[in-house]
Design an enzyme around this catalytic site. Sequence first.
Site, PDB file in Angstrom:
ATOM      1  N   ARG A  97       0.766  -1.391  -0.176  1.00 61.09           N
ATOM      2  CA  ARG A  97      -0.047  -0.001   0.049  1.00 61.09           C
ATOM      3  C   ARG A  97       0.871   1.240  -0.103  1.00 61.09           C
ATOM      4  O   ARG A  97       1.114   1.815   1.072  1.00 61.09           O
ATOM      5  CB  ARG A  97      -0.893  -0.094   1.267  1.00 61.09           C
ATOM      6  CG  ARG A  97      -1.872  -1.003   0.946  1.00 61.09           C
ATOM      7  CD  ARG A  97      -2.804  -1.487   2.113  1.00 61.09           C
ATOM      8  NE  ARG A  97      -3.924  -2.139   1.395  1.00 61.09           N
ATOM      9  CZ  ARG A  97      -5.214  -2.315   1.953  1.00 61.09           C
ATOM     10  NH1 ARG A  97      -5.031  -1.785   3.210  1.00 61.09           N
ATOM     11  NH2 ARG A  97      -6.031  -2.611   1.451  1.00 61.09           N
ATOM     12  N   GLN A 143      -0.875   2.593  -6.020  1.00 61.37           N
ATOM     13  CA  GLN A 143      -2.226   2.656  -6.039  1.00 61.37           C
ATOM     14  C   GLN A 143      -3.084   2.393  -7.230  1.00 61.37           C
ATOM     15  O   GLN A 143      -3.948   1.682  -7.129  1.00 61.37           O
ATOM     16  CB  GLN A 143      -2.789   4.079  -5.719  1.00 61.37           C
ATOM     17  CG  GLN A 143      -2.670   4.436  -4.003  1.00 61.37           C
ATOM     18  CD  GLN A 143      -3.064   5.755  -3.783  1.00 61.37           C
ATOM     19  OE1 GLN A 143      -3.872   6.289  -4.460  1.00 61.37           O
ATOM     20  NE2 GLN A 143      -3.154   6.033  -2.148  1.00 61.37           N
ATOM     21  N   ASP A 177      -3.452  -1.315  -7.368  1.00 60.78           N
ATOM     22  CA  ASP A 177      -4.039  -2.152  -6.474  1.00 60.78           C
ATOM     23  C   ASP A 177      -5.361  -2.703  -6.853  1.00 60.78           C
ATOM     24  O   ASP A 177      -6.388  -1.923  -6.570  1.00 60.78           O
ATOM     25  CB  ASP A 177      -4.303  -1.108  -5.188  1.00 60.78           C
ATOM     26  CG  ASP A 177      -4.672  -1.653  -4.087  1.00 60.78           C
ATOM     27  OD1 ASP A 177      -4.953  -2.856  -3.910  1.00 60.78           O
ATOM     28  OD2 ASP A 177      -4.685  -0.861  -2.962  1.00 60.78           O
ATOM     29  N   SER A 182      -8.289  -3.121  -3.758  1.00 63.76           N
ATOM     30  CA  SER A 182      -8.998  -1.959  -3.426  1.00 63.76           C
ATOM     31  C   SER A 182     -10.027  -1.888  -4.625  1.00 63.76           C
ATOM     32  O   SER A 182     -11.214  -1.485  -4.106  1.00 63.76           O
ATOM     33  CB  SER A 182      -8.185  -0.609  -3.573  1.00 63.76           C
ATOM     34  OG  SER A 182      -7.280  -0.983  -2.488  1.00 63.76           O
ATOM     35  N   TYR A 195      -2.885  -2.077   6.928  1.00 70.85           N
ATOM     36  CA  TYR A 195      -4.120  -3.193   7.379  1.00 70.85           C
ATOM     37  C   TYR A 195      -4.337  -3.180   8.833  1.00 70.85           C
ATOM     38  O   TYR A 195      -3.452  -2.786   9.544  1.00 70.85           O
ATOM     39  CB  TYR A 195      -3.853  -4.605   6.903  1.00 70.85           C
ATOM     40  CG  TYR A 195      -3.904  -4.830   5.559  1.00 70.85           C
ATOM     41  CD1 TYR A 195      -5.204  -4.672   4.772  1.00 70.85           C
ATOM     42  CD2 TYR A 195      -2.865  -4.786   4.564  1.00 70.85           C
ATOM     43  CE1 TYR A 195      -5.293  -5.206   3.441  1.00 70.85           C
ATOM     44  CE2 TYR A 195      -2.979  -5.252   3.441  1.00 70.85           C
ATOM     45  CZ  TYR A 195      -4.106  -5.278   2.848  1.00 70.85           C
ATOM     46  OH  TYR A 195      -4.188  -5.379   1.530  1.00 70.85           O
TER      47      TYR A 195
HETATM   48  P1  NAD Z   1      -9.435  -4.922   4.931  1.00 73.71           P
HETATM   49  O1  NAD Z   1     -10.256  -5.319   3.920  1.00 73.71           O
HETATM   50  O2  NAD Z   1      -8.481  -5.472   5.563  1.00 73.71           O
HETATM   51  O3  NAD Z   1     -10.553  -4.427   6.322  1.00 73.71           O
HETATM   52  C1  NAD Z   1     -11.752  -3.658   6.181  1.00 73.71           C
HETATM   53  C2  NAD Z   1     -11.868  -2.899   7.247  1.00 73.71           C
HETATM   54  O4  NAD Z   1     -12.127  -3.789   8.547  1.00 73.71           O
HETATM   55  C3  NAD Z   1     -10.699  -2.355   7.990  1.00 73.71           C
HETATM   56  O5  NAD Z   1     -11.105  -0.722   7.955  1.00 73.71           O
HETATM   57  C4  NAD Z   1     -10.266  -2.657   9.205  1.00 73.71           C
HETATM   58  O6  NAD Z   1      -9.831  -1.613  10.033  1.00 73.71           O
HETATM   59  C5  NAD Z   1     -11.871  -3.258   9.784  1.00 73.71           C
HETATM   60  N1  NAD Z   1     -11.873  -4.090  10.754  1.00 73.71           N
HETATM   61  C6  NAD Z   1     -10.857  -5.012  11.198  1.00 73.71           C
HETATM   62  N2  NAD Z   1     -11.144  -5.844  12.118  1.00 73.71           N
HETATM   63  C7  NAD Z   1     -12.569  -5.085  12.878  1.00 73.71           C
HETATM   64  C8  NAD Z   1     -13.180  -5.469  13.907  1.00 73.71           C
HETATM   65  N3  NAD Z   1     -12.881  -6.192  14.813  1.00 73.71           N
HETATM   66  N4  NAD Z   1     -14.364  -4.179  13.898  1.00 73.71           N
HETATM   67  C9  NAD Z   1     -14.609  -3.798  13.092  1.00 73.71           C
HETATM   68  N5  NAD Z   1     -13.619  -3.434  11.899  1.00 73.71           N
HETATM   69  C10 NAD Z   1     -12.619  -4.009  11.744  1.00 73.71           C
HETATM   70  O7  NAD Z   1      -8.863  -3.242   4.865  1.00 73.71           O
HETATM   71  P2  NAD Z   1      -9.017  -2.328   3.699  1.00 73.71           P
HETATM   72  O8  NAD Z   1     -10.570  -1.728   3.377  1.00 73.71           O
HETATM   73  O9  NAD Z   1      -8.446  -3.153   2.320  1.00 73.71           O
HETATM   74  O10 NAD Z   1      -8.133  -1.330   3.875  1.00 73.71           O
HETATM   75  C11 NAD Z   1      -7.849  -0.758   5.321  1.00 73.71           C
HETATM   76  C12 NAD Z   1      -6.908   0.658   4.881  1.00 73.71           C
HETATM   77  O11 NAD Z   1      -5.941   0.662   4.066  1.00 73.71           O
HETATM   78  C13 NAD Z   1      -8.123   1.936   4.668  1.00 73.71           C
HETATM   79  O12 NAD Z   1      -7.872   2.849   5.455  1.00 73.71           O
HETATM   80  C14 NAD Z   1      -7.562   2.250   3.314  1.00 73.71           C
HETATM   81  O13 NAD Z   1      -7.768   3.318   2.925  1.00 73.71           O
HETATM   82  C15 NAD Z   1      -6.164   1.876   3.183  1.00 73.71           C
HETATM   83  N6  NAD Z   1      -5.555   1.532   1.739  1.00 73.71           N
HETATM   84  C16 NAD Z   1      -4.303   2.034   1.366  1.00 73.71           C
HETATM   85  C17 NAD Z   1      -3.844   1.948   0.121  1.00 73.71           C
HETATM   86  C18 NAD Z   1      -2.580   2.644  -0.264  1.00 73.71           C
HETATM   87  O14 NAD Z   1      -2.320   3.698   0.403  1.00 73.71           O
HETATM   88  N7  NAD Z   1      -2.227   2.370  -1.374  1.00 73.71           N
HETATM   89  C19 NAD Z   1      -4.692   1.043  -0.522  1.00 73.71           C
HETATM   90  C20 NAD Z   1      -5.703   0.291  -0.262  1.00 73.71           C
HETATM   91  C21 NAD Z   1      -6.193   0.513   1.251  1.00 73.71           C
END
Ligand code: NAD
Length: 382
Positions: free
Chosen positions: A122, A127, A130, A133, A228
């Site tokens: 990430r 991006q 990705d 995402s 994550y």
């Molecule tokens: P993910 O699919 O692994 O998880 C989904 C969500 O579930 C996450 O927000 C996580 O915090 C939440 N979660 C985990 N356990 C939980 C619990 N017990 N109760 C409630 N919520 C819980 O994560 P994702 O959606 O792929 O991405 C997470 C973060 O990464 C986001 O902030 C996203 O913006 C960031 N991200 C950054 C990049 C980058 O910088 N290139 C790319 C993709 C995502």
Amino acid sequence: MKIGIPKEILEGERRVAVIPKMVEQLRKGEHEVFIEKDAGKGSFFLDSEYEKAGALIRPDAPDLYAEAEVILKIHPLEKIEVELMKTHSAYIGFLFAASRLDVIQIMKGKRITSFAMECIPRLARSQSMDALSSMTTISGYRAVLIAASHLSKFFPLMMTAAGTIPPAKVLVLGAGVAGLQAIATARRLGANVEAFDTRPAVREQVASLGAHFVEMEPVKDAEAASGYAKEVSAEFLKKEREIIGNRMAVNDVVITTAQVFGKKAPTLITEEMVKMMKKGSVIVDIAAEQGGNCELTEVGKTIVKYDIVICGNVNLSSSLSVDASRMYSKNITTFFQHLYTTKDGSFDFEDEITRSTCITHKGEIVNEMVKKAFETEGQARG
Ligand code: NAD
């Protein structure tokens, strides 16, 4: 390089890894592009459009794999597919290698170089590659539409001559990529939305979409360096269930998206909590394939329990096959162009994106997590 795009073989899959517009991009690098007949049919990209873009159509998978030096795909290779691949060729696509050791073993034997889309780090510069995402964005959007189609109520506030109908109430659990898209979609449909995530950093993002953040004592170090979420303690999960349980009684729809990378999804909703919901309410569990956030979710099925509809749909992105293919195609083309920069087809393993995504190379397993998975399997076998 001779690039091959096979037709996806997973039942019900309608996406294609590369759309005609991206064939033109790939050919700009003096590469040849081969595509299996009807590979784009499920997403309405016709063979004639691929031919116009300069791709060569191959009648079936054996013909395609026999020619290709690099395979671009969406779903992890099945054994029958990897067996068709040429020795010393390369694979780019989702792989989920730790749970497909038989396929990795064959790759190793055939000295296939493989790159896993789900391992793209990430970083700001990655991006546009990705795909995880891109695909979860689609899942978040689709999940809300599924919920709306099952709910026996309007989503928006309706002021009619027959009276005023209040908006539906939606709770989103997990406000990552899928969750934020679910919030935005539910808000666009006019619902009142609240959301919860263990990462307090998302509070502002939730608020910026016009939703309310459900407050709870924050988790210390909730986020790993990878971006994550970390796994929470059993004690936190117990408290979280109590708070969510109270909110479930007032919401009409619950969309669950909570995941911890590489682990089973946390159980946030127990059977007892389902019973607390109003009759006719709907749960859509986006984490169904990773074990589900709801105890009652059945993978790939929509069930009704205690008059609550519980949807465990899988592969939601395939249901939006045109835009999903468009997004995936952009991601994989950018990734390919990042990997193949030299004429002799060698890779720059000094680069973080290349290094993090490579699973097998020159007859070796180069990814630490996959190496560990082999060791664990070996120990289990004795
Ligand atoms: P993910 O699919 O692994 O998880 C989904 C969500 O579930 C996450 O927000 C996580 O915090 C939440 N979660 C985990 N356990 C939980 C619990 N017990 N109760 C409630 N919520 C819980 O994560 P994702 O959606 O792929 O991405 C997470 C973060 O990464 C986001 O902030 C996203 O913006 C960031 N991200 C950054 C990049 C980058 O910088 N290139 C790319 C993709 C995502």
